[in-house]
Scaffold this motif. Sequence first.
Motif, PDB file in Angstrom:
ATOM      1  N   ALA A 130      42.361  44.371  30.015  1.00 60.25           N
ATOM      2  CA  ALA A 130      42.360  42.989  29.501  1.00 60.25           C
ATOM      3  C   ALA A 130      42.689  41.938  30.555  1.00 60.25           C
ATOM      4  CB  ALA A 130      43.317  42.886  28.313  1.00 60.25           C
ATOM      5  N   PRO A 131      43.659  42.154  31.458  1.00 61.62           N
ATOM      6  CA  PRO A 131      43.975  41.097  32.437  1.00 61.62           C
ATOM      7  C   PRO A 131      42.822  40.766  33.381  1.00 61.62           C
ATOM      8  CG  PRO A 131      45.781  42.679  32.300  1.00 61.62           C
ATOM      9  CD  PRO A 131      44.617  43.277  31.558  1.00 61.62           C
ATOM     10  N   TYR A 132      41.877  41.712  33.558  1.00 61.39           N
ATOM     11  CA  TYR A 132      40.773  41.471  34.490  1.00 61.39           C
ATOM     12  C   TYR A 132      39.644  40.653  33.859  1.00 61.39           C
ATOM     13  CZ  TYR A 132      42.445  44.420  38.285  1.00 61.39           C
ATOM     14  OH  TYR A 132      43.161  44.927  39.333  1.00 61.39           O
ATOM     15  N   ARG A 133      39.594  40.573  32.556  1.00 58.28           N
ATOM     16  CA  ARG A 133      38.458  39.914  31.908  1.00 58.28           C
ATOM     17  C   ARG A 133      38.395  38.422  32.217  1.00 58.28           C
ATOM     18  NH1 ARG A 133      39.421  43.355  26.309  1.00 58.28           N
ATOM     19  NH2 ARG A 133      39.166  45.390  27.339  1.00 58.28           N
ATOM     20  N   PRO A 134      39.499  37.666  32.076  1.00 59.60           N
ATOM     21  CA  PRO A 134      39.420  36.247  32.465  1.00 59.60           C
ATOM     22  C   PRO A 134      39.212  36.062  33.960  1.00 59.60           C
ATOM     23  CG  PRO A 134      41.674  36.852  31.872  1.00 59.60           C
ATOM     24  CD  PRO A 134      40.796  37.996  31.477  1.00 59.60           C
ATOM     25  N   ARG A 135      39.688  37.002  34.761  1.00 55.75           N
ATOM     26  CA  ARG A 135      39.480  36.907  36.210  1.00 55.75           C
ATOM     27  C   ARG A 135      38.000  37.061  36.538  1.00 55.75           C
ATOM     28  NH1 ARG A 135      43.801  41.104  38.555  1.00 55.75           N
ATOM     29  NH2 ARG A 135      42.867  40.450  40.557  1.00 55.75           N
ATOM     30  N   LEU A 136      37.323  37.990  35.860  1.00 58.42           N
ATOM     31  CA  LEU A 136      35.882  38.125  36.050  1.00 58.42           C
ATOM     32  C   LEU A 136      35.167  36.849  35.609  1.00 58.42           C
ATOM     33  CD1 LEU A 136      33.277  39.671  36.645  1.00 58.42           C
ATOM     34  CD2 LEU A 136      33.432  40.678  34.346  1.00 58.42           C
ATOM     35  N   ASP A 137      35.565  36.300  34.468  1.00 61.88           N
ATOM     36  CA  ASP A 137      34.938  35.058  33.986  1.00 61.88           C
ATOM     37  C   ASP A 137      35.087  33.938  35.008  1.00 61.88           C
ATOM     38  OD1 ASP A 137      34.159  36.287  31.654  1.00 61.88           O
ATOM     39  OD2 ASP A 137      35.868  35.561  30.475  1.00 61.88           O
ATOM     40  N   ARG A 138      36.253  33.847  35.629  1.00 66.89           N
ATOM     41  CA  ARG A 138      36.464  32.789  36.632  1.00 66.89           C
ATOM     42  C   ARG A 138      35.539  32.969  37.831  1.00 66.89           C
ATOM     43  NH1 ARG A 138      41.953  33.308  35.079  1.00 66.89           N
ATOM     44  NH2 ARG A 138      42.406  34.759  36.788  1.00 66.89           N
ATOM     45  N   LEU A 139      35.372  34.217  38.272  1.00 65.03           N
ATOM     46  CA  LEU A 139      34.490  34.451  39.413  1.00 65.03           C
ATOM     47  C   LEU A 139      33.035  34.150  39.064  1.00 65.03           C
ATOM     48  CD1 LEU A 139      35.905  37.699  41.075  1.00 65.03           C
ATOM     49  CD2 LEU A 139      36.104  35.337  41.860  1.00 65.03           C
ATOM     50  N   ASP A 197      34.869  54.827  36.285  1.00 64.15           N
ATOM     51  CA  ASP A 197      34.882  54.627  37.733  1.00 64.15           C
ATOM     52  C   ASP A 197      34.158  53.339  38.114  1.00 64.15           C
ATOM     53  OD1 ASP A 197      36.293  56.960  38.046  1.00 64.15           O
ATOM     54  OD2 ASP A 197      34.554  58.164  38.631  1.00 64.15           O
ATOM     55  N   GLN A 198      33.082  53.029  37.398  1.00 65.62           N
ATOM     56  CA  GLN A 198      32.398  51.756  37.645  1.00 65.62           C
ATOM     57  C   GLN A 198      33.328  50.580  37.371  1.00 65.62           C
ATOM     58  OE1 GLN A 198      28.454  51.109  36.130  1.00 65.62           O
ATOM     59  NE2 GLN A 198      28.023  53.303  35.991  1.00 65.62           N
ATOM     60  N   ALA A 199      34.121  50.690  36.304  1.00 69.52           N
ATOM     61  CA  ALA A 199      35.073  49.621  35.980  1.00 69.52           C
ATOM     62  C   ALA A 199      36.098  49.469  37.095  1.00 69.52           C
ATOM     63  CB  ALA A 199      35.755  49.911  34.647  1.00 69.52           C
ATOM     64  N   LEU A 200      36.567  50.595  37.646  1.00 71.10           N
ATOM     65  CA  LEU A 200      37.520  50.540  38.756  1.00 71.10           C
ATOM     66  C   LEU A 200      36.862  49.922  39.986  1.00 71.10           C
ATOM     67  CD1 LEU A 200      40.293  51.208  39.864  1.00 71.10           C
ATOM     68  CD2 LEU A 200      39.509  53.566  40.266  1.00 71.10           C
ATOM     69  N   ILE A 232      36.923  42.550  42.325  1.00 72.50           N
ATOM     70  CA  ILE A 232      37.589  41.316  41.888  1.00 72.50           C
ATOM     71  C   ILE A 232      38.850  41.085  42.715  1.00 72.50           C
ATOM     72  CG2 ILE A 232      38.836  40.243  39.966  1.00 72.50           C
ATOM     73  CD1 ILE A 232      36.802  41.695  38.091  1.00 72.50           C
ATOM     74  N   ASP A 233      39.656  42.140  42.886  1.00 69.91           N
ATOM     75  CA  ASP A 233      40.875  42.027  43.689  1.00 69.91           C
ATOM     76  C   ASP A 233      40.549  41.573  45.110  1.00 69.91           C
ATOM     77  OD1 ASP A 233      42.535  42.890  41.613  1.00 69.91           O
ATOM     78  OD2 ASP A 233      42.490  44.990  42.262  1.00 69.91           O
ATOM     79  N   ALA A 234      39.533  42.192  45.718  1.00 66.06           N
ATOM     80  CA  ALA A 234      39.198  41.897  47.114  1.00 66.06           C
ATOM     81  C   ALA A 234      38.727  40.460  47.282  1.00 66.06           C
ATOM     82  CB  ALA A 234      38.137  42.868  47.619  1.00 66.06           C
ATOM     83  N   ILE A 235      37.951  39.960  46.320  1.00 68.68           N
ATOM     84  CA  ILE A 235      37.479  38.578  46.408  1.00 68.68           C
ATOM     85  C   ILE A 235      38.638  37.611  46.241  1.00 68.68           C
ATOM     86  CG2 ILE A 235      36.079  36.808  45.268  1.00 68.68           C
ATOM     87  CD1 ILE A 235      34.002  38.977  44.691  1.00 68.68           C
ATOM     88  N   GLU A 236      39.483  37.853  45.248  1.00 71.40           N
ATOM     89  CA  GLU A 236      40.608  36.935  45.000  1.00 71.40           C
ATOM     90  C   GLU A 236      41.623  36.963  46.139  1.00 71.40           C
ATOM     91  OE1 GLU A 236      40.669  36.796  40.124  1.00 71.40           O
ATOM     92  OE2 GLU A 236      42.127  38.062  41.166  1.00 71.40           O
ATOM     93  N   ASP A 237      41.788  38.122  46.787  1.00 71.20           N
ATOM     94  CA  ASP A 237      42.732  38.233  47.902  1.00 71.20           C
ATOM     95  C   ASP A 237      42.142  37.761  49.235  1.00 71.20           C
ATOM     96  OD1 ASP A 237      44.461  39.357  46.085  1.00 71.20           O
ATOM     97  OD2 ASP A 237      44.130  41.428  46.739  1.00 71.20           O
TER      98      ASP A 237
END
Length: 276
Positions: free
Chosen positions: A83-92, A166-169, A175-180
């Motif tokens: 769940a925490p990754y869903r809004p992060r994906l939307d932002r990207l 694994d695709q989700a990971l 997402i982590d790499a782009i935000e960082d």
Amino acid sequence: MPNRGALFRVEGGGHVAWLFGTIHVGARDFYPLEPRLMAALREATVLALEVDPTGSQNDIARAVREHGMYQNGRGPASAELPAPYRPRLDRLLRRYEIGPQSVALMKPWMIASLLTVREFEAQGYQAELAVDAWLAQQAHGRGQKVIELESVQGQMALFGRMPLADQALFLQECIDAIEDKEQAGDAREIARAWATADQAALDRIAAKTAADTTYSGRFVSQVLLAGRNPALAARIAALLKSERRSVAAIGVLHLVGAGSVPELLRARGLLVERVY
């Protein structure tokens, strides 16, 4: 023009193949490529690419549907994410001006690939100016034979066979790499190393890739590079045997590091010289 990427001369049985390392994005000032490579391309009877991006668009679309899209109404990819990754994906997606409907049926790996391309574009590099696409256009324009060492079906199947978890990971780590800002740094590093034919920098990138213990890092190192190198080397060796003069252009990371294609060609008894 300056040297770009990496170039090897491979010789066996009186035949010569030039092995050139590409990247799958580009910029207008990359072209034309340096004179030795351009001369080798003009003299070659065939240009070999991983796949021909200017080839059958129907085949490419079919591979995307089969391996990159949900079937039978499953999806969207965000449902596979914690769940925490869903809004992060939307932002990207908003950052890159990607409409939700355009990714509604995409599997997680496909969205990760799209985000990676968009991050390269944000750094000034474009997929439509990719080195392999430019080479294909040049060869077709001369009426030169272009062959594929792999197939788009085979390449996309490597991703499509990943279990959805694994695709989700894979997508989460993207997402982590782009935000960082890691993705931006990596994009600039590989593009700069390629654009200047920086051998030391390419070796560092290969070593970093091999040492990456994230899921996506291991997938790139073990599946996309080490897993494909033996077949690529075998097909280039066969090309060398059948053609007196040829050029093979594949991703530059296949040409550096342990277990690289040049290393495997040397193990076959061929004379392999690094030009730059």
